[in-house]
Design a protein around this motif. Structure first.
Motif, PDB file in Angstrom:
ATOM      1  N   MET A 118       0.840  -1.201   0.000  1.00  0.00           N
ATOM      2  CA  MET A 118       0.000   0.000   0.000  1.00  0.00           C
ATOM      3  C   MET A 118       0.877   1.255   0.000  1.00  0.00           C
ATOM      4  O   MET A 118       1.876   1.300   0.718  1.00  0.00           O
ATOM      5  N   VAL A 119       0.488   2.218  -0.805  1.00  0.00           N
ATOM      6  CA  VAL A 119       1.270   3.458  -0.878  1.00  0.00           C
ATOM      7  C   VAL A 119       1.077   4.257   0.413  1.00  0.00           C
ATOM      8  O   VAL A 119      -0.042   4.402   0.910  1.00  0.00           O
ATOM      9  N   ALA A 120       2.197   4.737   0.946  1.00  0.00           N
ATOM     10  CA  ALA A 120       2.112   5.562   2.160  1.00  0.00           C
ATOM     11  C   ALA A 120       1.480   6.902   1.808  1.00  0.00           C
ATOM     12  O   ALA A 120       1.879   7.550   0.838  1.00  0.00           O
ATOM     13  N   LYS A 121       0.474   7.314   2.573  1.00  0.00           N
ATOM     14  CA  LYS A 121      -0.250   8.552   2.280  1.00  0.00           C
ATOM     15  C   LYS A 121       0.012   9.600   3.350  1.00  0.00           C
ATOM     16  O   LYS A 121       0.137   9.276   4.528  1.00  0.00           O
ATOM     17  N   THR A 122       0.003  10.842   2.928  1.00  0.00           N
ATOM     18  CA  THR A 122       0.017  11.928   3.907  1.00  0.00           C
ATOM     19  C   THR A 122      -1.408  12.073   4.451  1.00  0.00           C
ATOM     20  O   THR A 122      -2.375  11.593   3.838  1.00  0.00           O
ATOM     21  N   LEU A 123      -1.521  12.760   5.581  1.00  0.00           N
ATOM     22  CA  LEU A 123      -2.848  13.056   6.128  1.00  0.00           C
ATOM     23  C   LEU A 123      -3.687  13.810   5.089  1.00  0.00           C
ATOM     24  O   LEU A 123      -4.870  13.520   4.909  1.00  0.00           O
ATOM     25  N   TYR A 124      -3.047  14.743   4.409  1.00  0.00           N
ATOM     26  CA  TYR A 124      -3.757  15.504   3.387  1.00  0.00           C
ATOM     27  C   TYR A 124      -4.276  14.586   2.281  1.00  0.00           C
ATOM     28  O   TYR A 124      -5.428  14.717   1.844  1.00  0.00           O
ATOM     29  N   ASP A 125      -3.447  13.630   1.831  1.00  0.00           N
ATOM     30  CA  ASP A 125      -3.895  12.669   0.806  1.00  0.00           C
ATOM     31  C   ASP A 125      -5.155  11.942   1.271  1.00  0.00           C
ATOM     32  O   ASP A 125      -6.110  11.765   0.518  1.00  0.00           O
ATOM     33  N   LYS A 126      -5.136  11.515   2.549  1.00  0.00           N
ATOM     34  CA  LYS A 126      -6.274  10.742   3.069  1.00  0.00           C
ATOM     35  C   LYS A 126      -7.546  11.588   3.071  1.00  0.00           C
ATOM     36  O   LYS A 126      -8.619  11.130   2.649  1.00  0.00           O
ATOM     37  N   LEU A 127      -7.416  12.812   3.568  1.00  0.00           N
ATOM     38  CA  LEU A 127      -8.600  13.686   3.654  1.00  0.00           C
ATOM     39  C   LEU A 127      -9.115  14.013   2.257  1.00  0.00           C
ATOM     40  O   LEU A 127     -10.321  14.037   2.006  1.00  0.00           O
ATOM     41  N   TRP A 128      -8.186  14.277   1.366  1.00  0.00           N
ATOM     42  CA  TRP A 128      -8.561  14.614  -0.010  1.00  0.00           C
ATOM     43  C   TRP A 128      -9.293  13.427  -0.655  1.00  0.00           C
ATOM     44  O   TRP A 128     -10.392  13.568  -1.181  1.00  0.00           O
ATOM     45  N   ASP A 129      -8.665  12.252  -0.573  1.00  0.00           N
ATOM     46  CA  ASP A 129      -9.235  11.075  -1.243  1.00  0.00           C
ATOM     47  C   ASP A 129     -10.629  10.743  -0.715  1.00  0.00           C
ATOM     48  O   ASP A 129     -11.505  10.328  -1.480  1.00  0.00           O
ATOM     49  N   GLU A 130     -10.835  10.933   0.590  1.00  0.00           N
ATOM     50  CA  GLU A 130     -12.151  10.612   1.163  1.00  0.00           C
ATOM     51  C   GLU A 130     -13.241  11.576   0.698  1.00  0.00           C
ATOM     52  O   GLU A 130     -14.422  11.289   0.841  1.00  0.00           O
ATOM     53  N   HIS A 131     -12.843  12.749   0.201  1.00  0.00           N
ATOM     54  CA  HIS A 131     -13.851  13.763  -0.106  1.00  0.00           C
ATOM     55  C   HIS A 131     -14.023  14.079  -1.582  1.00  0.00           C
ATOM     56  O   HIS A 131     -14.834  14.920  -1.941  1.00  0.00           O
ATOM     57  N   VAL A 132     -13.267  13.389  -2.430  1.00  0.00           N
ATOM     58  CA  VAL A 132     -13.418  13.640  -3.866  1.00  0.00           C
ATOM     59  C   VAL A 132     -14.690  12.957  -4.377  1.00  0.00           C
ATOM     60  O   VAL A 132     -14.851  11.749  -4.269  1.00  0.00           O
ATOM     61  N   VAL A 133     -15.589  13.764  -4.913  1.00  0.00           N
ATOM     62  CA  VAL A 133     -16.823  13.234  -5.498  1.00  0.00           C
ATOM     63  C   VAL A 133     -16.528  12.731  -6.905  1.00  0.00           C
ATOM     64  O   VAL A 133     -16.964  11.665  -7.324  1.00  0.00           O
ATOM     65  N   ARG A 134     -15.758  13.526  -7.639  1.00  0.00           N
ATOM     66  CA  ARG A 134     -15.248  13.086  -8.939  1.00  0.00           C
ATOM     67  C   ARG A 134     -14.105  14.020  -9.337  1.00  0.00           C
ATOM     68  O   ARG A 134     -13.999  15.130  -8.836  1.00  0.00           O
ATOM     69  N   VAL A 135     -13.254  13.519 -10.218  1.00  0.00           N
ATOM     70  CA  VAL A 135     -12.115  14.335 -10.624  1.00  0.00           C
ATOM     71  C   VAL A 135     -11.989  14.300 -12.146  1.00  0.00           C
ATOM     72  O   VAL A 135     -12.211  13.274 -12.768  1.00  0.00           O
ATOM     73  N   ASP A 136     -11.677  15.478 -12.724  1.00  0.00           N
ATOM     74  CA  ASP A 136     -11.494  15.590 -14.183  1.00  0.00           C
ATOM     75  C   ASP A 136     -10.128  15.102 -14.605  1.00  0.00           C
ATOM     76  O   ASP A 136      -9.236  14.964 -13.783  1.00  0.00           O
TER      77      ASP A 136
END
Lengths: 467, 212
Positions: free
Chosen positions: A1-19
């Motif tokens: 598993m790729v090590a994530k920053t806290l910011y990565d985790k928060l971002w990934d949990e909240h992305v509804v969709r990405v272009d």
């Protein structure tokens, strides 16, 4: 598993969709609303015939314009009164909870969010106010937005965002006695500059950050915006979880334990990659004082007002010249010889119970010096005020000659009657020393609550550790 | 939002770094509950010698002759040339409202504060980041007897100076499209109602404490 920053985790949990080009629709869990940046957003909803997506995701409070003196007669300034009343009307119309001026839970928006448990670890929090960065202290992705985005978040529960770069600022080792969270963050801004964090979300880590209380962590994250960052973040630990327990709007019982189990995962993984890493030795941080008109114009208390000749380039030199002229200071003057006219203890940076305790400890048994025209303490919320009074802090302050006020933003930005007159100098626990910030022609020196109280009782800036 | 049209405009040079939004529009004007009418109070504390208050008639107020926008050469400027970290500080959208109300449509700087940068696009104001050398060169040209004039072409992402030289600039594709077409962000996002609802349903299961 790729090590994530806290910011990565928060971002990934909240992305509804990405272009394809990286523009994302980010889900917003919480929006705080105040009277100054919301009326045009509500008007926009009204004109378009739209409704808030999820009313319970919003919490409103008037803070910028409210008087800090006796409120029984309402707001004297008719323009301010209209704006505060508009917030009440809009909240009623759109079904949003408001803690109004008569409510003892009312206070500065960034104080009441955490206090009520509205701010949750792992949530996205927005507010039409740049100091929304404060809530990052809880491992929440929290950032300030403009009024168009307030309307967007109200109408869609999302915002159009691009992911920022990540920066880790690690404050290693232990702070010396008398050195506070405010000094840490001022020292950081002095080091990286007011644009040092532009384009980044900054995570604050290291032993000195972990040692801070939640109040101290809020002070640090609060001023991440003063370093230009999109947001400040601090990983969740047991202090975070303990702070949340029993808050009125936080989950309770079994749901709390379930939430807490998730919250405890909200830290950067070992080995997570940051775009930039900066280290600061906590032991080297001294009590800080700003001397100029930008938070990066800051020095340790034993410093001297700098000269334009010390600047590296012409743009910087002209900035120093302009600042010295505005501040009425001469290069080479020791900071401890600067004498404030007023002292302001308050604002979303430093108006929580711990801040008031630190200031009261200095004020206790002393008197406000003769040269000080006004020394005021403005608690961050009605509940902070109540707590301080229960501890007798109000008595300590008033016996020393400080004024004890009602909660609000007050002289941090001087939208209400609390302001500096032209040329007046202030020792202030707020966050911005911009020209005119505390009143046209007013001169602001940013310091910690203990340093502000020390300046009040001695009549000049002084190293609080020597009192 | 009004669509962004290509134009040719005069450049006003504002030669200071870290211009904050308190300076762009001071706090007393934030008491307004409208989006319009901020232009006369743009840079109020630098532009006038007296203290400004909301709804004040600015026509007779004493002006600071040293301030760039009081120079007749720049009174009709549509492009603001600035230094690094323009728009730092408070998130107030009143800053781009005041700039556009005055007549500015483009701001050129080596860097912008994040929130201001975003707010500008929502109001048809185009912030363009250029490298420090290019900005220095533009400051040298903008201070002359005849003001510098620049043609802005957003579709081509070019600035054409009055001497014929051309500078390319970057802009995020989505922001560019929204500016050119004058699109309403909320209207666009609401076309994705189903996607948002699906996300929300999933999150209600995963993290129910966020929905109490």
């Amino acid at each position: 598993m790729v090590a994530k920053t806290l910011y990565d985790k928060l971002w990934d949990e909240h992305v509804v969709r990405v272009d394809d080009n990286g523009t994302a629709l980010l889900y917003i869990d919480r929006q705080l609303i105040h009277e100054v940046t919301s009326p045009q957003a509500f008007e926009g909803l009204r004109l378009a015939g739209r409704k808030p997506w999820r009313t319970s995701a919003n919490l409103a409070v008037p803070d910028h314009n409210v008087p800090t003196t006796d409120r029984t007669a309402g707001i004297a300034d008719p323009v301010a009164r209209v704006q505060v009343e508009a917030l009440g009307t809009n909240c009623l119309t759109f079904g949003i909870t408001e803690l109004n001026m008569g409510d003892k839970r009312q206070g500065v928006v960034h104080v009441i969010g955490p206090e009520q448990g509205f701010t949750l670890p792992g949530s996205t929090v927005v507010c039409g106010d740049s100091h929304t960065a404060t809530h990052g202290a809880f491992g929440a992705l929290a950032f300030g937005i403009g009024t168009s985005e307030v309307e967007h978040a109200l109408a869609t529960q999302t915002l159009i965002q691009r992911k920022s770069k990540s920066m880790l600022i690690s404050v290693d080792g232990k702070l010396g006695a008398g050195v506070t969270a405010k000094d840490i963050v001022l020292a950081i801004i002095g080091k990286i500059g007011t644009a040092g964090g532009t384009g980044y979300v900054i995570e604050f880590g290291g032993e000195a950050i972990r040692d801070l209380s939640m109040e101290g962590r809020m002070t640090v994250c609060n001023m991440a915006i003063e370093a230009g960052a999109r947001a400040g973040l601090i990983g969740v630990d047991e202090k975070t979880v303990d702070y949340m327990r029993g808050r009125p709007l936080a989950p309770a019982g079994e749901l709390f334990e379930r939430a807490a189990a998730h919250w405890r995962t909200l830290v950067s993984d070992a080995g997570a990659q940051f775009d930039t890493v900066i280290h600061l030795d906590a032991a080297e941080v001294q009590p800080q004082i700003t001397w100029g008109t930008s938070p990066e114009m800051v020095l340790p208390v034993d410093g001297k007002v700098p000269s334009p000749e010390d600047a590296g380039d012409e743009v910087k030199a002209s900035g120093i010249r302009r600042a010295l002229d505005y501040m009425g200071l001469t290069a080479g003057t020791p900071l401890t010889e600067i004498r404030p006219d007023k002292v302001f203890i308050g604002s979303c940076t430093n108006s929580r119970i711990e801040d008031l305790r630190a200031a009261a400890e200095i004020a206790k048994g002393r008197k406000v010096a003769e040269g000080i025209k006004l020394a005021m303490v403005v608690p961050g919320s009605g509940l902070v005020k109540e707590q301080a009074e229960a501890e007798g802090l109000d008595k300590i302050f008033t016996e020393a000659g400080f004024e004890w006020r009602e909660p609000g933003c007050s002289m941090c930005l001087a939208m209400n009657a609390d302001r500096l007159e032209p040329g007046e100098r202030c020792a202030s626990t707020s966050n911005r020393n911009f020209e005119g910030r505390q009143g046209q022609g007013g001169r602001t020196h940013l310091v910690s609550p203990a340093m502000a109280a020390a300046a009040a009782v001695t009549g000049h800036f002084v190293d609080v550790r020597e009192l | 939002m009004e669509a962004f049209k290509n134009f040719t405009g005069v450049v006003a040079p504002l030669d200071r770094a870290n211009v904050d939004t308190d300076a762009i529009i001071p706090k007393q004007f934030l008491k307004s509950i409208k989006r319009t009418g901020f232009g006369p109070y743009l840079f109020d504390e630098w532009r006038y010698l007296d203290h400004g208050e909301p709804d004040m008639d600015c026509s007779g107020r004493p002006r600071n002759p040293e301030f760039v926008l009081n120079d007749p050469r720049f009174a009709q400027a549509q492009i603001l040339l600035a230094r690094e970290n323009f728009g730092c500080g408070s998130s107030r959208e009143h800053a781009p409202w005041a700039l556009t109300d005055f007549g500015f449509r483009v701001i050129l700087a080596p860097s912008f504060a994040d929130i201001f940068f975003n707010n500008s696009f929502k109001n048809g104001l185009l912030p363009i980041v250029l490298d420090a050398k290019t900005i220095d060169a533009l400051f040298a040209k903008a201070g002359g007897e005849t003001p510098l004039s620049i043609s802005v072409d957003l579709s081509a992402q070019t600035l054409t100076l009055d001497d014929g030289s051309v500078i390319d600039f970057d802009v995020d594709a989505g922001s560019k499209r929204r500016l050119i077409e004058g699109l309403d962000d909320i209207g666009l996002t609401l076309q994705e109602v189903e996607t948002i609802r699906a996300y929300e349903e999933r999150r209600r299961q995963e993290a129910p404490w966020l929905f109490i």
